[in-house]
Structures are given as structure tokens and as C-alpha cells.
Scaffold this motif. Structure first.
Motif, PDB file in Angstrom:
ATOM      1  N   THR A  94       0.514  -1.453   0.167  1.00 22.24           N
ATOM      2  CA  THR A  94       0.002  -0.217  -0.144  1.00 22.24           C
ATOM      3  C   THR A  94       0.630   1.060  -0.234  1.00 22.24           C
ATOM      4  OG1 THR A  94      -1.840  -1.244   0.807  1.00 22.24           O
ATOM      5  CG2 THR A  94      -1.789   1.245   1.285  1.00 22.24           C
TER       6      THR A  94
ATOM      7  N   GLY B  34       2.851   1.789  -3.231  1.00 21.65           N
ATOM      8  CA  GLY B  34       1.422   1.851  -4.387  1.00 21.65           C
ATOM      9  C   GLY B  34       1.702   3.572  -4.194  1.00 21.65           C
ATOM     10  N   TYR B  35       1.125   3.889  -2.727  1.00 25.05           N
ATOM     11  CA  TYR B  35       0.876   5.003  -3.124  1.00 25.05           C
ATOM     12  C   TYR B  35       1.910   6.047  -2.977  1.00 25.05           C
ATOM     13  CZ  TYR B  35       0.649   9.873   0.069  1.00 25.05           C
ATOM     14  OH  TYR B  35       1.140  10.934   0.478  1.00 25.05           O
ATOM     15  N   TYR B  36       3.276   5.758  -3.022  1.00 21.14           N
ATOM     16  CA  TYR B  36       4.789   6.334  -3.321  1.00 21.14           C
ATOM     17  C   TYR B  36       4.902   6.396  -4.701  1.00 21.14           C
ATOM     18  CZ  TYR B  36       9.335   7.763  -3.584  1.00 21.14           C
ATOM     19  OH  TYR B  36      10.400   7.902  -4.020  1.00 21.14           O
ATOM     20  N   VAL B  37       4.727   5.512  -5.362  1.00 25.86           N
ATOM     21  CA  VAL B  37       4.590   5.730  -7.041  1.00 25.86           C
ATOM     22  C   VAL B  37       3.793   6.682  -7.838  1.00 25.86           C
ATOM     23  CG1 VAL B  37       3.926   4.228  -8.876  1.00 25.86           C
ATOM     24  CG2 VAL B  37       5.793   2.820  -6.869  1.00 25.86           C
ATOM     25  N   VAL B  38       1.937   6.199  -6.997  1.00 21.72           N
ATOM     26  CA  VAL B  38       0.966   7.092  -7.513  1.00 21.72           C
ATOM     27  C   VAL B  38       1.513   8.735  -7.657  1.00 21.72           C
ATOM     28  CG1 VAL B  38      -1.327   7.893  -7.375  1.00 21.72           C
ATOM     29  CG2 VAL B  38      -1.007   5.440  -7.450  1.00 21.72           C
ATOM     30  N   ARG B  39       1.800   8.889  -6.219  1.00 18.38           N
ATOM     31  CA  ARG B  39       2.249  10.615  -5.924  1.00 18.38           C
ATOM     32  C   ARG B  39       3.724  10.810  -6.944  1.00 18.38           C
ATOM     33  NH1 ARG B  39       2.832  13.070  -0.168  1.00 18.38           N
ATOM     34  NH2 ARG B  39       3.975  15.437  -0.428  1.00 18.38           N
ATOM     35  N   ASN B  40       4.327   9.743  -7.223  1.00 19.31           N
ATOM     36  CA  ASN B  40       5.376  10.710  -8.202  1.00 19.31           C
ATOM     37  C   ASN B  40       5.295   8.951  -9.502  1.00 19.31           C
ATOM     38  OD1 ASN B  40       7.535  11.620  -5.839  1.00 19.31           O
ATOM     39  ND2 ASN B  40       6.864   9.954  -4.746  1.00 19.31           N
ATOM     40  N   ILE B  41       4.130   9.427 -10.401  1.00 20.91           N
ATOM     41  CA  ILE B  41       4.176   9.112 -11.065  1.00 20.91           C
ATOM     42  C   ILE B  41       4.211   9.890 -12.734  1.00 20.91           C
ATOM     43  CG2 ILE B  41       2.037  10.189 -11.750  1.00 20.91           C
ATOM     44  CD1 ILE B  41       3.025   6.759 -12.936  1.00 20.91           C
ATOM     45  N   ASP B  42       4.473  11.557 -12.365  1.00 26.12           N
ATOM     46  CA  ASP B  42       5.051  12.438 -13.421  1.00 26.12           C
ATOM     47  C   ASP B  42       6.610  12.554 -13.431  1.00 26.12           C
ATOM     48  OD1 ASP B  42       5.710  13.244 -10.706  1.00 26.12           O
ATOM     49  OD2 ASP B  42       5.675  15.653 -11.034  1.00 26.12           O
TER      50      ASP B  42
END
Length: 557
Positions: free
Chosen positions: A50, A53-61
Motif C-alpha cells: 500500500t 503504491g501510494y509512493y508510485v502514484v504520488r511520483n507518477i510524473d
């Protein structure tokens, strides 16, 4: 800030209630996913997945390479870029913790947060950017006085060489009779000889520290003061002037002038020196201290007192803030100073960094030559060939990571104010850059250094050019470049590098260069005429030192 805090607390409380009071397996239809997940993963694994996943979504840019390019910062020299990144992380950590109480909790939390931001430099830049959007005196002092943290101060003290005589020994000097102020001036002595030798010294370095007019103390410049004291083997007297906005202009300027005047009137006695004539003096300052140094020289000249002017052998200025007016663009007058300075120093690098900035803006774009767009045979003049630059360094480097534009102008406003009727541009005691040629022609030797990426670099270039012009007009036979003005622009470096000693090792070579300037200034002045003992007595109208007013601050030596 209060709205953000309320929103975070509200959202967290909502999800807490939903997880505790709501269905344990989540909304309808979620039970099957729960059973599947709990058979394959432990609670620990689910927690890690979890968070990842949050870290990846936050840094998707960043993953998709959609981050904005920090092109402006590519102009920094790589090692200085690293130092600035560390400094930004420290600033972000300390500014995050600045409202915490009590103090020992704040000091510890500052280091913890700074450690976090060192490993998340993007978050550090964003945090500092948010603080800079609403700069304040407290915030600026927090970022400038990081080394005031007791833990960092302790570590710095262990790494710093010890001086044999005095390392920041505090003493006080009474105001001269001509002063309108009552409170004595606080100073510090930095000396690498036994204090018993101080009374015999004939040369003194008078140091005025920087800090944006509103922060810092001599002790926060301990690295440079210690290095110079060891290299020159001369006493350094550092003034701990009172800072704005509690003490606005011209209080600090008058403090510097009163301390210097007391030194002359007491023939150095109030600084611990015993002599029949005042000791020779080199005045030095960085940033705001550079402004005070130049203004002090102007006040000495304007006094018309030869006894005050005679002891000064040179000014040594480091990234000085010499023009406090809001400068955006330059006209032909200012551009001529740039061209002259490039010719005098044979330094084409004056324009190189600015060209790099423009090229970064135009990255991937190919401008069309205007000559191909006009009717054939029509005379066309390319203005770019006549004026290589018209924007000031304050505009070109307004997003500088050391002194961004927001903080720069807050410092000036806190120091000068906006409702006091003071002329930012034409008052030489505010902006010595635009002092009259008559005043500049009477300046002593000047040694000036600054980084090419510094928002204040224009002050250095124009000031040295104006000094050369004034001295040429007064005495065309002088060797202006070698004997009167020396400048050094440090490629790829911005503001404040004197205080980057522990994170930017190249600072040590700059310390040595400035230390050699001190010695060079004293050496060159030894062959020049100076006032005799009798002339000093006649000018000051005091055959003896007023021992009721001035005493040796180190009576045991």
C-alpha cells in the motif's frame, strides 16, 4: 496553513471512523477481494504494498518524465549545486520545525527533518518554495542561522582549528563624543597569537558580517574568520551590529562608524592596541556587510576628517549588496559599465553565464534571423549586436535557491522601510553603488569577489567599473587594474559561499585568496605616506587619549 491543517485532520478523522464503525470488509462487493488478498499476503506485506503504491502514484510524473526541467539551476557549478541541494534540505528541515516548542525539541526536530529532506530533494525544494511565497523575518533568520543550532555548532567547533589568542572574544567599545547614541558597540576579537602581543599590532582587519541586514552574527562566520586569522596572523575585529527591523537604517551604519571613530580617537586602545597613531585598517564585509563597508567608507570621506580617512588601506568586499533599489532592466549607461569592466579585466565571462541562462530558456527552439524576414535591400540593424544584455541579475536569477527575489526584497524593506521618505537609488548611504564620482575617486584600494550566478553580481561589476572610471579621471597614470581594483568572478557560483565551508570544499581556496588580498593591501600601503603623530594630534585636537572614555578591553594582557 490553518485551512490545510483543518482539512487534513477532518479527512483523517473521517477515514478513521469509517474503518472502525463501518463494515469490516469494506463496501459491498469488496469481500471477495479481501478473502483473495488475505490468503496470499500477510498484513505486513499488504502495508508495504500500500505504501509503495501510494509512493508510485504520488511520483507518477517523475516515472513518466513529466517533471518540470530545472534548467536555471544547471548554471551552477556541479559541486556548488550539491552544496546548494544540501543547504536547501537543511533550510526546509529547519523551517519546518521553527514553530515547535520547547527549544531543545525544535533543535532536534530540525536535524531530523533536515535528514529526511536530504534524501528527498524535490520535497525540500517544494517546501522552501512554499515558505518563500510568504517570506518573513523569522523565516529568513531561521534559514540564515542554521549553524546556530547547538548540535551543529558543537560539531563545527570540533572541526574548526583553535586560535591561540581569542576566538570570538566579546568586548564593548563606548561611543565617541560625537555620537548621538548611548549604547556601547559590541565587537568580537579573532586572533591567532597570544593576547600579550595584541597591544603591539600595527594592522587590523575590521570585519562587518552579512545576513541580509536582519540576521546573523560574527560567530556564524567563524569558519572564515578563523581561516583569515590563522593565515594573516593579524587581529580581526568583527562588529556585532544590531539588526533590522528592530534597529532599522541607519542604526547599524552608525554603529560601524562609531566603532571605527572610537578606534581612531583612541589610537587603537579601545581595540586592545597601544600606539601613538591609529593602526592600519582593512575594512571587509560580505553581502549586507559589503554594503555597510562601502557606506562606512563613504561616511568617513564625507566627514572630511583626514584622521579618519588615513588609516584605511583597502576595502575587501564579497558579493556585496550595493544597490538596494528594485532593479529590473538596465539602460545604455549601465551597459557601458559592463563593457568597460569586461575590457579592463579581459573577462568575457561577465556575459557568459547570462548567455547560458538565455540558451536554457530557448532549449529546443531555433530562432529565425530577422535579416531574412525584411525586404531585400532594406537596411536592418540588429539591436542584439549593440546591447548584449539589458536585464539585471536580480531578474535573471530571481529564482536563485540561495537568495530568491522574495526574500531579497523583504530584507531590504525590513532594513529601509517604505514610508520613511528614503531614496533607495540616490542616497549613497543606502545604495553606495550610485555614489557620486567625487566620492568614489577618494576610495582606497578595492578587492571584490562574487559568483557569476549571484543575483547581486551586477552590483560588483558596475561598482568596480565606476570606481575605475572615477580613479582614472582623478589620476590617469594609475595602474587601475593591478594597483587600485581587483575583481574575481567565481564561475557557476551563487551567493553566500563563504558560509558553505563544510559542504563546498572550494570555499577554502576562496578564503586563501581573500586572505592574500588582506596581506597585499597592507604591503602596498607601507610605501605610501601617512599622517604623523603630530598631525594626528592636531587634527583630532587631543594630545592624549581620553582615558576616561576609552580603555583597553583586555587589561590583563
Amino acid at each position: 496553513m490553518a485551512e490545510t491543517r483543518t482539512r487534513v485532520i477532518t479527512v483523517a478523522f473521517f477515514w478513521y471512523l469509517l474503518s472502525v464503525l463501518g463494515p469490516r470488509s469494506g463496501p459491498p462487493g469488496f469481500e471477495r477481494f479481501n478473502r483473495w488478498a488475505t490468503r496470499r499476503f500477510t498484513a505486513w506485506q499488504l502495508s508495504i504494498l500500500t505504501l509503495v503504491g501510494y509512493y508510485v502514484v504520488r511520483n507518477i510524473d517523475a516515472i513518466l518524465n513529466l517533471h518540470p526541467k530545472l534548467a536555471r539551476h544547471k548554471i551552477y557549478e556541479p559541486r556548488f549545486e550539491t552544496a546548494v541541494t544540501i543547504m536547501t534540505a537543511m533550510t526546509a528541515g529547519f523551517m519546518t520545525a521553527k514553530s515547535m516548542r520547547p527549544k531543545f525539541i525544535r533543535d532536534l526536530a530540525s536535524l531530523v527533518f533536515a535528514g529526511y529532506y536530504i534524501f528527498t530533494p524535490d520535497h525540500a525544494m517544494e517546501k522552501v518554495r512554499k515558505f518563500n511565497e510568504n517570506p518573513s523575518v523569522e523565516g529568513i533568520r531561521t534559514s540564515f542561522e542554521i549553524m546556530d543550532n547547538p548540535y551543529l555548532d558543537f560539531i563545527g567547533g570540533l572541526m574548526r582549528p583553535r586560535l591561540r589568542g581569542a576566538q570570538g572574544m566579546v568586548f564593548y567599545v563606548p561611543r565617541p563624543k560625537s555620537s548621538v547614541y548611548l549604547a556601547p558597540v559590541e565587537l568580537e576579537l579573532w586572533y591567532d597569537k597570544p593576547l600579550t602581543e595584541l597591544k603591539s599590532e600595527k594592522k587590523i582587519i575590521f570585519h562587518i558580517h552579512g545576513g541580509g541586514f536582519i540576521s546573523n552574527t560574527p560567530r556564524l562566520h567563524a569558519d572564515s574568520l578563523t581561516a583569515w586569522a590563522r593565515q594573516t596572523q593579524l587581529p580581526i575585529i568583527a562588529i556585532n551590529y544590531r539588526r533590522a527591523p528592530e534597529y532599522p537604517f541607519p542604526y547599524a551604519v552608525d554603529e560601524c562608524f562609531d566603532a571605527y571613530t572610537a578606534m581612531v580617537e583612541s589610537r587603537g586602545l579601545c581595540f586592545g592596541v597601544k600606539s601613538k597613531v591609529p593602526p592600519r585598517v582593512v575594512i571587509t564585509g560580505d553581502s549586507a556587510g559589503g554594503n555597510f563597508s562601502a557606506v562606512l567608507m563613504i561616511k568617513i570621506i564625507m566627514s572630511g576628517n583626514k584622521a579618519l580617512r588615513d588609516p584605511v588601506d583597502a576595502l575587501v568586499l564579497t558579493y556585496p549588496a550595493l544597490d538596494l533599489s528594485p532593479v529590473g532592466c538596465y539602460g545604455e549607461r549601465e551597459m557601458e559599465f559592463f563593457r568597460q569592466e569586461a575590457g579592463d579585466d579581459r573577462d568575457t565571462g561577465i556575459f557568459e553565464t547570462r548567455t547560458e541562462v538565455v540558451d536554457l530558456y530557448k532549449s529546443g527552439v531555433h530562432p529565425v534571423s530577422m535579416e531574412h524576414l525584411v525586404v531585400a535591400g532594406t537596411p536592418y540593424v540588429d539591436v542584439n549586436k549593440n546591447t548584449p544584455l539589458s536585464l539585471s541579475s536580480r531578474v535573471l536569477f530571481m529564482s536563485d535557491r540561495v537568495i530568491p527575489a522574495e526574500g531579497l526584497y523583504v530584507m531590504v524593506i525590513m532594513y529601509i522601510g517604505t514610508d520613511r521618505g528614503i531614496d533607495f537609488h540616490n542616497d549613497p548611504l543606502v545604495s553606495p553603488l550610485w555614489a557620486s564620482d567625487e566620492l568614489l575617486a577618494q576610495f582606497p584600494r578595492c578587492y571584490v569577489t562574487c559568483g557569476t550566478c549571484d543575483p547581486l553580481v551586477d552590483d560588483t561589476v558596475i561598482f568596480t567599473s565606476r570606481l575605475r572610471n572615477a580613479r582614472r579621471a582623478k589620476n590617469p597614470k594609475l595602474n587601475i587594474t593591478e594597483d587600485i581594483i581587483r575583481t574575481r568572478l567565481v564561475k557557476g557560483v551563487s551567493h553566500g559561499f563563504l558560509q558553505f565551508d563544510t559542504i563546498y570544499p572550494e570555499t577554502k581556496s576562496i578564503y586563501k585568496m581573500i586572505g592574500s588580498w588582506f596581506l597585499d593591501a597592507f604591503e602596498r600601503s607601507e610605501q605610501e605616506s601617512r599622517l604623523t603623530v603630530q598631525e594626528y594630534r592636531e587634527i583630532l585636537d587631543t594630545p592624549k587619549v581620553d582615558t576616561y572614555r576609552y580603555n583597553n578591553p583586555f587589561p590583563g594582557y
